[in-house]
Design a protein around this motif. Structure first.
Motif, mmCIF file in Angstrom:
data_model
loop_
_atom_site.group_PDB
_atom_site.id
_atom_site.type_symbol
_atom_site.label_atom_id
_atom_site.label_comp_id
_atom_site.label_asym_id
_atom_site.label_seq_id
_atom_site.Cartn_x
_atom_site.Cartn_y
_atom_site.Cartn_z
ATOM 1 N N GLN A 274 39.437 36.083 44.840
ATOM 2 C CA GLN A 274 40.744 36.726 44.709
ATOM 3 C C GLN A 274 40.685 37.931 43.778
ATOM 4 O O GLN A 274 41.321 38.953 44.035
ATOM 5 C CB GLN A 274 41.760 35.703 44.195
ATOM 6 N N LYS A 275 39.891 37.815 42.684
ATOM 7 C CA LYS A 275 39.728 38.951 41.788
ATOM 8 C C LYS A 275 39.107 40.135 42.515
ATOM 9 O O LYS A 275 39.534 41.287 42.350
ATOM 10 C CB LYS A 275 38.840 38.554 40.609
ATOM 11 N N LEU A 276 38.110 39.862 43.312
ATOM 12 C CA LEU A 276 37.439 40.933 44.052
ATOM 13 C C LEU A 276 38.384 41.581 45.060
ATOM 14 O O LEU A 276 38.381 42.803 45.235
ATOM 15 C CB LEU A 276 36.210 40.364 44.758
ATOM 16 N N LYS A 277 39.200 40.760 45.686
ATOM 17 C CA LYS A 277 40.165 41.291 46.652
ATOM 18 C C LYS A 277 41.218 42.147 45.970
ATOM 19 O O LYS A 277 41.653 43.175 46.507
ATOM 20 C CB LYS A 277 40.833 40.129 47.399
ATOM 21 N N THR A 278 41.608 41.736 44.758
ATOM 22 C CA THR A 278 42.587 42.520 44.012
ATOM 23 C C THR A 278 42.042 43.897 43.658
ATOM 24 O O THR A 278 42.785 44.883 43.631
ATOM 25 C CB THR A 278 42.983 41.772 42.735
ATOM 26 N N LEU A 279 40.765 43.993 43.409
ATOM 27 C CA LEU A 279 40.144 45.281 43.100
ATOM 28 C C LEU A 279 39.871 46.114 44.352
ATOM 29 O O LEU A 279 39.391 47.247 44.242
ATOM 30 C CB LEU A 279 38.833 45.052 42.348
ATOM 31 N N GLY A 280 40.177 45.577 45.508
ATOM 32 C CA GLY A 280 39.990 46.320 46.750
ATOM 33 C C GLY A 280 38.578 46.329 47.262
ATOM 34 O O GLY A 280 38.222 47.166 48.099
ATOM 35 N N ALA A 281 37.747 45.435 46.770
ATOM 36 C CA ALA A 281 36.346 45.374 47.180
ATOM 37 C C ALA A 281 36.124 44.185 48.096
ATOM 38 O O ALA A 281 36.817 43.170 48.012
ATOM 39 C CB ALA A 281 35.449 45.268 45.951
ATOM 40 N N SER A 282 35.162 44.315 48.963
ATOM 41 C CA SER A 282 34.836 43.225 49.884
ATOM 42 C C SER A 282 33.740 42.358 49.268
ATOM 43 O O SER A 282 32.975 42.795 48.411
ATOM 44 C CB SER A 282 34.358 43.786 51.230
ATOM 45 N N ALA A 283 33.649 41.145 49.747
ATOM 46 C CA ALA A 283 32.688 40.193 49.170
ATOM 47 C C ALA A 283 31.275 40.429 49.652
ATOM 48 O O ALA A 283 30.317 40.087 48.966
ATOM 49 C CB ALA A 283 33.116 38.771 49.516
ATOM 50 N N ASN A 284 31.100 41.012 50.816
ATOM 51 C CA ASN A 284 29.765 41.150 51.415
ATOM 52 C C ASN A 284 29.296 42.602 51.385
ATOM 53 O O ASN A 284 28.809 43.138 52.375
ATOM 54 C CB ASN A 284 29.760 40.630 52.846
ATOM 55 N N ALA A 285 29.437 43.310 50.258
ATOM 56 C CA ALA A 285 28.949 44.676 50.126
ATOM 57 C C ALA A 285 27.451 44.670 49.867
ATOM 58 O O ALA A 285 26.888 43.714 49.332
ATOM 59 C CB ALA A 285 29.681 45.398 49.005
ATOM 60 N N SER A 286 26.813 45.775 50.251
ATOM 61 C CA SER A 286 25.365 45.869 50.058
ATOM 62 C C SER A 286 25.001 46.022 48.581
ATOM 63 O O SER A 286 23.936 45.596 48.156
ATOM 64 C CB SER A 286 24.812 47.055 50.848
ATOM 65 N N ALA A 287 25.874 46.684 47.809
ATOM 66 C CA ALA A 287 25.635 46.863 46.374
ATOM 67 C C ALA A 287 26.722 46.141 45.593
ATOM 68 O O ALA A 287 27.874 46.062 46.044
ATOM 69 C CB ALA A 287 25.604 48.344 46.012
ATOM 70 N N LEU A 288 26.376 45.646 44.431
ATOM 71 C CA LEU A 288 27.310 44.841 43.651
ATOM 72 C C LEU A 288 28.518 45.643 43.179
ATOM 73 O O LEU A 288 29.642 45.147 43.187
ATOM 74 C CB LEU A 288 26.593 44.235 42.435
ATOM 75 N N GLY A 289 28.294 46.887 42.721
ATOM 76 C CA GLY A 289 29.374 47.628 42.092
ATOM 77 C C GLY A 289 30.133 48.600 42.980
ATOM 78 O O GLY A 289 30.996 49.342 42.488
ATOM 79 N N THR A 290 29.867 48.662 44.269
ATOM 80 C CA THR A 290 30.543 49.635 45.137
ATOM 81 C C THR A 290 31.871 49.079 45.649
ATOM 82 O O THR A 290 31.994 47.894 45.951
ATOM 83 C CB THR A 290 29.661 49.999 46.346
#
Length: 435
Positions: free
Chosen positions: A227-243
């Motif tokens: 949920q935290k990741l979704k709130t930041l607008g990032a997807s869970a399965n990105a190739s890089a951790l910080g993108t």
């Protein structure tokens, strides 16, 4: 028997009488001549001829009664002058134009007819973005711009990537999520083993319950990190951790762009503004005295003179509060904009049709037909050989048609577009006649 002396005396006396008569006649004739010359000096050329002839007749018959014929001649002259003046006035009323001249001057001739006149309230307005279909794209985590794939004015589709940002905050949350996933997987395996052992009567039930509790806690931790990741607008399965990828929420046009590669952006920076321009708002301010006429659902006509476009719609919103300074309330109309003709920032005129009564007025003409002639509102009516100004009394108007209450009948031909040309020709005729 008469003597020569008496005969000579009688002859001299007769001659004397004749001379006196001749002199008297000459004096009378001279008086008539002088009187006739005075009339000529006053400007009546015809009167001079008439007085001279009457003086001659007076000399011929010896009566000298010149007053009666002179008095008869003067009224005839006055009557002729009045008839001429009346005839000249009648000619001035008609503007003589042939069919060829009418066609060459592009004067459009129409027939007055009945029509429905709807009065309107005109309000100034401005085209603005549809705020319900406008998005301000803001990074939800601070970072550095790695890639920008959208340009100003570009049309983008829903879900399309606009830019990519590298963020340490996103990296931490994504790492937390991955750790939570691993703990949940371990807790799941432990619970399944303990349940199997308990079913085989090898392990006590307490071990199974503890394994189940650990699994539930691992699942909660994973859901929290996701949920935290979704709130930041990032997807869970990105190739890089910080993108983190910035995506378009719907089909729109990029109307603002404040981002560049390598730029550090904060979590409150508006990097893109997207708007769906298929619909726009026409916003206007309504005075307190007109609020009773401007109602939600009321039909309106929106015109933009600069862009030469017209559209019809309905009032979608009227504000409940009146501004303390402006003493007006906001109102808006939603307009369909499939071709993009309604550009935000365009000034428009909003006509609120305040009278939806479909009763037709008996006699109406085009608004362009009305002209002011001798301080009177008039219409140039078609007559044989040209036009004639007809004073009229007008009623309601919707900007295109005008109701005629008096002065014109239904079916009469009149000068519509180009009536100002007829007025100009009338002015030329009046100047020539005066000269």
């Amino acid at each position: 028997m008469d003597t020569p002396e008496s005969s000579g005396s009688k002859l001299s006396r007769k001659h004397l009488v004749i001379i006196v008569v001749v002199l008297l006649l000459g004096a009378v004739g001279a008086a008539f001549i002088l009187r006739g010359g005075g009339s000529h000096a006053e400007g009546d050329g015809h009167g001079h001829g008439q007085e001279s002839s009457k003086a001659v007749e007076a000399e011929g018959d010896g009566h000298g009664h010149e007053e009666t014929p002179k008095g008869d001649a003067k009224p005839e002259s006055d009557s002729a002058s009045k008839e001429g003046a009346e005839g000249g006035g009648h000619d001035d009323e008609k503007v003589a134009l042939t069919d060829a001249q009418i066609a060459a001057a592009n004067i459009e001739v129409k027939d007055s007819s009945s029509a429905v006149i709807r009065t309107s309230l005109q309000l100034p307005g401005e085209i603005r973005f549809n705020e319900d279909r406008t998005a301000h794209i803001v990074p939800r985590a601070a970072g550095v711009v790695e890639r920008v794939s959208a340009n100003l004015g570009q049309r983008v589709s829903k879900g399309q990537v606009l830019a990519v940002i590298s963020s340490s905050a996103v990296s931490e949350v994504r790492s937390e999520l991955q750790a939570a996933q691993r703990r949940r997987e371990l807790a799941q395996a432990t619970y399944e083993r303990e349940r199997t052992l308990w079913e085989q009567k090898i392990s006590p039930e307490q071990d199974v319950l503890q394994a189940r509790q650990a699994l539930r806690e691992a699942e909660i931790a994973q859901a929290n990190a996701s949920q935290k990741l979704k709130t930041l607008g990032a997807s869970a399965n990105a190739s890089a951790l910080g993108t983190v990828e910035l995506r378009a929420p719907f089909d729109a046009v990029v109307v603002e762009k404040h981002i560049a590669i390598g730029e550090a952006v904060g979590e409150d920076t508006n990097v893109f503004t997207l708007s769906d321009l298929s619909t726009v708002w026409a916003e206007m301010s309504v005075g307190a005295g007109d609020l009773s006429k401007v109602l939600v659902g009321e039909r309106v006509r929106v015109k933009a003179d600069a862009a030469d476009v017209v559209a019809e719609g309905k009032i979608a919103f009227v504000g409940s509060l009146i501004g303390a300074q402006t003493r007006t309330a906001p109102a808006r109309v939603e307009l369909s904009n499939p071709k993009g003709a309604w550009r935000p920032g365009l000034f428009v005129t909003v006509e609120v049709l305040t009278n939806d009564n479909d009763t037709a007025s008996a006699v109406t003409v085009d608004s362009s037909a009305l002209q002011t002639v001798e301080d009177k509102l008039s219409v140039f009516v078609r007559v044989d050989g040209g036009f004639q100004a007809r004073p009229v009394r007008v009623g309601r108007s919707d900007g295109q048609r005008v109701e005629i209450l008096d002065g014109l009948k239904a079916g009469e031909a009149y000068a519509a577009n180009g009536s100002f040309v007829v007025k100009s020709e009338q002015g030329k005729g009046s100047a020539t006649h005066a000269h």
